[in-house]
Design an enzyme around this catalytic site. Sequence first.
Site, PDB file in Angstrom:
ATOM      1  N   GLU A 168      55.130  46.307  50.094  1.00  0.00           N
ATOM      2  CA  GLU A 168      54.878  45.183  50.996  1.00  0.00           C
ATOM      3  C   GLU A 168      56.142  44.640  51.638  1.00  0.00           C
ATOM      4  O   GLU A 168      56.122  44.178  52.783  1.00  0.00           O
ATOM      5  CB  GLU A 168      54.155  44.071  50.229  1.00  0.00           C
ATOM      6  CG  GLU A 168      52.760  44.449  49.723  1.00  0.00           C
ATOM      7  CD  GLU A 168      52.752  45.300  48.449  1.00  0.00           C
ATOM      8  OE1 GLU A 168      53.837  45.482  47.855  1.00  0.00           O
ATOM      9  OE2 GLU A 168      51.681  45.786  48.061  1.00  0.00           O
ATOM     10  N   PHE A 222      50.278  39.434  47.730  1.00  0.00           N
ATOM     11  CA  PHE A 222      51.408  40.360  47.876  1.00  0.00           C
ATOM     12  C   PHE A 222      52.301  39.969  49.052  1.00  0.00           C
ATOM     13  O   PHE A 222      53.467  40.341  49.099  1.00  0.00           O
ATOM     14  CB  PHE A 222      50.921  41.803  47.982  1.00  0.00           C
ATOM     15  CG  PHE A 222      50.077  42.197  46.796  1.00  0.00           C
ATOM     16  CD1 PHE A 222      50.510  41.902  45.506  1.00  0.00           C
ATOM     17  CD2 PHE A 222      48.855  42.812  46.958  1.00  0.00           C
ATOM     18  CE1 PHE A 222      49.732  42.224  44.401  1.00  0.00           C
ATOM     19  CE2 PHE A 222      48.074  43.145  45.858  1.00  0.00           C
ATOM     20  CZ  PHE A 222      48.504  42.854  44.579  1.00  0.00           C
ATOM     21  N   HIS A 261      45.736  38.609  41.036  1.00  0.00           N
ATOM     22  CA  HIS A 261      45.463  38.746  42.470  1.00  0.00           C
ATOM     23  C   HIS A 261      45.025  37.437  43.135  1.00  0.00           C
ATOM     24  O   HIS A 261      45.013  37.343  44.352  1.00  0.00           O
ATOM     25  CB  HIS A 261      44.370  39.798  42.700  1.00  0.00           C
ATOM     26  CG  HIS A 261      44.814  41.211  42.448  1.00  0.00           C
ATOM     27  ND1 HIS A 261      45.456  41.605  41.299  1.00  0.00           N
ATOM     28  CD2 HIS A 261      44.714  42.330  43.213  1.00  0.00           C
ATOM     29  CE1 HIS A 261      45.719  42.904  41.358  1.00  0.00           C
ATOM     30  NE2 HIS A 261      45.274  43.369  42.508  1.00  0.00           N
TER      31      HIS A 261
END
Lengths: 310, 292
Positions: free
Chosen positions: A53, A78, A116
């Site tokens: 990323e 991310f 996440h």
Amino acid sequence: MKALRDVFGETLVKLGSTNPNVLVLDADLANSTKADKFAMAYPAKFLQMGIAEQNCVGVAVGLASLGFVPWLSSFTVFFTHRAVDPIRMLVAQTHANVKIGAAYSGLLTGFTGKTHQDVQDLAIMRAMPDMTVVAPADAVEGEAIIRWATEYQGPVFVRLARDASPDIFDQQYGFAPGKTITLKDGGDVLLISTGPQSVRCLQAAELLQEQGISAGVLHVPSIKPVNQEEIVNAADKAGLIVTVEEHSIYGGLGGLVAEVLSETSPHRVIRFGIDDKWGESAPNDFLLDKYGLSASRVAQRVVERLKAKK
Amino acid sequence: MNTNADYSELENLARQGRWLAISTVAGSGAGHVGGPFSAMDILVALYFRVMKVRPEEPKWPERDRFILSKGHSSIGQYAVMALRGFLPIEELKTFDKGGSRLQGHPDVTRLPGLETSTGSLGQGLSVGVGMALGARMRREKFHTFVMIGDGELQEGMVWEALHIAPRYQLGNLTAILDWNGLQQFGWVLAINEQHRGDRRDPWSRIDLRGIFEKLGWRCLEINGHDFSEIIPALESAKAASDSDQPTMIVAHTIKGKGVHFTEGKHEWHSKVATKEELSIVANELGIAESAV
Ligand SMILES: Cc1ncc(C[n+]2csc(CCOP(=O)(O)OP(=O)(O)O)c2C)c(N)n1
Ligand SMILES: [Mg+2]
């Protein structure tokens, strides 16, 4: 009713046919973020950057310097956590024309759990000079915001929920940065919210109505910039002010409203959100209920607060 | 060299592990299949043959350490840990449900027997370096194993760890690369382009072994589905604990290995099997139909 990720993919496809500069850079999540729709339509304009990323952000900055409009595709977490340094120095500090498609925002990330679930993104991105931070509530607003962001010159962070929320806007909807939207008037309590949580607040307001409580809902799609006067005006008319967000109670919308009001028109602000805790993997209904963000839990918590006030 | 027959017990465990993984994901309505399947044989070898562990005493200080850096394959690890006795097999049913110890990604604060949390890719090897370094400093004899994915290997942080482990001569550290040729979305194949899976291999035409060796790793290359190659490689890595070189086991694997329709298919990265699919799976893995 359409999932915001589908709106993301489909709007990018539409933009691809009208704006030759639009590119999509993916960090190996296109089939989750639905940027794969663009990949299939414009394979030459879809750049797979792999699971990397930080590099993805840097490459986008280079492309933007040549007049391309790169849209980035990955999960919110991310961007705001893994790639925050290049976003800060390369994108925000240089006002690069990079568009961050922050998918799977908030708590409802399809069972992936605390690793996440990003409930700090608004706090991080909002504190970053030069960054525009927006969070659409439904499909119509999502498309409008993605189109607006593509035209705007500069970095934009678009918070995109994974799943569908019921439509609340019609095709007349127009996005303007900073503008807040009154979804419902009501005097006993004002619910201030953003993203699809605004839809759940609208549902909560209906539940409250049934109990004879008049609840207003103010939707704040543009976290930054934001029209402070509109927030103050709405707050001045409300019996009780409650911010509701799929985000930490620190530094997000609740923080924003508290900051604005404390300096200009002090009011008590109750913040509903994630109370300094990590999330977990579970079905959406379980999470919304547990963290007090479902329509019924919001209504119930408002009732409790109103009782406590008396 | 051992004959295959010696490994029939492990092969059987791997079949059960695959079944538990795919059926648990089906029961919970979410989760990964391809990655757990490609890692399964190595996980079974680690937990049943190679690592010193005490399921009844997960924090036993002398235990060997294992970190599943490709944390999305958690259900594969949970299944093997359940078979090994770290948790009741019944508990797998709670996977991904609220309140469970079995989170979508391994959560060290919830499940004893895990060494760290993973899920954001690329971070496990660094923790393994720290454990191996600490073991050296404290003169502890345990070995640290870290499994990474081939997609995960794109993360810069993995390379930061790859650089530092040989510098500190960490013979007590082993990285295992699950080179299954697929990641989540990856690169679409050109017409007539052939690959192990239905997407381009993340490292196609790249001499990873050569790169690792140049960085200072001792490199072993194996078929990650053949116990007669897996066990000797893991044991030789462990035997090199006192050496001055970390070991990289490059395991050639197949994503979704074990069931014909999941093998080499990128969409089985994360997918829920239907009831009909499950009965085919049970049949291919030799699981009693009553379990379906
Ligand atoms: C930092 C980070 N980026 C993206 C993801 C989303 N993601 C989860 S699994 C995966 C693909 C992983 O591929 P690989 O490492 O090859 O694992 P395997 O093939 O064994 O499933 C991606 C992109 C993630 N978990 N972490
Ligand atoms: Mg892989």
